[in-house]
Design a protein around this motif. Structure first.
Motif, mmCIF file in Angstrom:
data_model
loop_
_atom_site.group_PDB
_atom_site.id
_atom_site.type_symbol
_atom_site.label_atom_id
_atom_site.label_comp_id
_atom_site.label_asym_id
_atom_site.label_seq_id
_atom_site.Cartn_x
_atom_site.Cartn_y
_atom_site.Cartn_z
ATOM 1 N N ILE A 1 0.849 -1.192 0.000
ATOM 2 C CA ILE A 1 0.000 0.000 0.000
ATOM 3 C C ILE A 1 0.885 1.242 0.000
ATOM 4 O O ILE A 1 2.032 1.205 0.456
ATOM 5 N N PRO A 2 0.367 2.367 -0.492
ATOM 6 C CA PRO A 2 1.077 3.637 -0.314
ATOM 7 C C PRO A 2 0.928 4.113 1.121
ATOM 8 O O PRO A 2 -0.141 3.968 1.729
ATOM 9 N N ILE A 3 1.991 4.669 1.672
ATOM 10 C CA ILE A 3 1.916 5.291 2.996
ATOM 11 C C ILE A 3 1.431 6.732 2.861
ATOM 12 O O ILE A 3 0.656 7.215 3.677
ATOM 13 N N ALA B 1 0.628 -4.498 -5.176
ATOM 14 C CA ALA B 1 -0.744 -4.986 -5.329
ATOM 15 C C ALA B 1 -1.113 -5.035 -6.808
ATOM 16 O O ALA B 1 -0.585 -4.275 -7.625
ATOM 17 N N VAL B 2 -2.033 -5.929 -7.140
ATOM 18 C CA VAL B 2 -2.560 -6.037 -8.499
ATOM 19 C C VAL B 2 -4.087 -5.954 -8.422
ATOM 20 O O VAL B 2 -4.676 -6.044 -7.344
ATOM 21 N N LEU C 1 -2.278 1.401 -8.892
ATOM 22 C CA LEU C 1 -2.496 0.671 -7.644
ATOM 23 C C LEU C 1 -1.496 1.060 -6.576
ATOM 24 O O LEU C 1 -1.662 0.679 -5.416
ATOM 25 N N THR C 2 -0.486 1.845 -6.930
ATOM 26 C CA THR C 2 0.437 2.371 -5.915
ATOM 27 C C THR C 2 -0.120 3.627 -5.258
ATOM 28 O O THR C 2 0.536 4.214 -4.397
ATOM 29 N N ASN C 3 -1.319 4.064 -5.644
ATOM 30 C CA ASN C 3 -1.947 5.262 -5.082
ATOM 31 C C ASN C 3 -3.261 4.938 -4.371
ATOM 32 O O ASN C 3 -3.998 5.842 -4.020
ATOM 33 N N ILE C 4 -3.564 3.650 -4.174
ATOM 34 C CA ILE C 4 -4.830 3.300 -3.524
ATOM 35 C C ILE C 4 -4.625 2.327 -2.375
ATOM 36 O O ILE C 4 -3.614 1.614 -2.307
ATOM 37 N N VAL C 5 -5.622 2.319 -1.475
ATOM 38 C CA VAL C 5 -5.637 1.416 -0.331
ATOM 39 C C VAL C 5 -7.053 0.846 -0.191
ATOM 40 O O VAL C 5 -8.010 1.415 -0.720
#
Length: 277
Positions: free
Chosen positions: A72-74, A128-129, A162-166
């Motif tokens: 996840i992105p912090i 994540a995918v 997906l590097t910008n969502i949680v």
């Protein structure tokens, strides 16, 4: 010994060549997304951190501190510049999380698998995918940097990685958090010449996708508004990620809360010239 030294030099060169988008330092590559070119303190930094200058169509659009282990992105840091345009629907990933030999720009999983012969299992090792976010109950894909805060189609599309969502509580994402993003931000920035934003999460104890992707316990946002050369304002919000409620707090108060939640030292989200009260 000489051969060892040569090999070490080659490896260092490869690392340097690959440090363009997954970077060693935000300050040296994409500092423009941080007030006074100053990223948040390392108290937010996870053990397996990756700094990503989010690049799409040969341009940087925002910056993300990514946790490789939690997938996840912090936080994502960006300039608040809302503009008209359709909501994108194509999701991408960050190839350079797999290694420096991969493309420097975000790509779709399909592109990596068909054009570069990369398997989904290879992608899944580093991030994540889309499959991880399928069949969720009560949670959905929550942007840190929302497309509605971006000015044009390319910058909006760049938020769909997906590097910008949680995993975000569905009622919060479509409820009070959405109200903050769309209404409260518009009101509070009405006199701002430039607004710097950092949106982040506190990793939690629960996961989705059979333990692959962390489900944050809290989601927060902080803004530093530059009115003119002599006047600045700030504000912040924080929300528990299982309730449809958002608390509006002072920047200094949020930093104090995050210091206690992260347990890694004093949290500072902006340069000291941004007021905490």
């Amino acid at each position: 010994m000489l051969l060892v030294l040569v090999l070490l030099q080659v490896c260092l060169c490869c690392l340097q060549l690959g440090s363009t988008e997954v970077v060693m330092s935000f300050e040296n590559t994409c500092p423009e997304f941080f007030f006074s070119n100053t990223p948040p303190s390392d108290a937010l930094k996870p053990d397996s951190a990756a700094r990503i200058c989010q690049r799409y169509k040969n341009q940087y659009h925002y910056a993300t501190l990514y946790d490789r282990n939690q997938r996840i992105p912090i936080y994502s840091a960006y300039l608040y510049e809302p503009g008209d345009g359709k909501r994108p629907n194509t999701w991408m990933v960050e190839p350079q999380l797999m290694g420096s030999s991969y493309p420097k720009e975000m790509k779709t999983e399909w592109t990596l698998m068909t054009m570069l012969n990369v398997s989904q299992d290879e992608i899944k090792k580093s991030q994540a995918v889309l499959q991880d976010y399928k069949n969720l109950t009560n949670y959905n894909r929550g942007h840190l940097n929302p497309n509605g805060h971006q000015p044009n189609p390319d910058s909006k599309a760049s938020t769909f990685t997906l590097t910008n969502i949680v995993p975000q509580y569905e009622k919060l994402n479509g409820g009070q958090w959405n109200n903050y993003e769309q209404s409260v931000m518009a009101t509070r920035t009405s006199d701002c010449a430039k607004t710097y934003v950092v949106v982040g999460v506190v990793p939690g104890n629960n996961y989705i996708a059979k333990g692959r992707v962390n489900k944050p316990s809290h989601i927060w946002s902080a803004a530093c508004c530059v009115v003119d050369n002599n006047h600045r304002r700030s504000w912040a919000v924080i929300a528990e990620n299982d309730k449809n409620a958002v608390s509006l707090v002072r920047l200094g108060e949020l930093e104090e809360q995050l210091t206690g939640l992260y347990h890694k030292g004093t949290v500072s989200l902006f340069h000291s010239d941004c007021p905490r009260n």
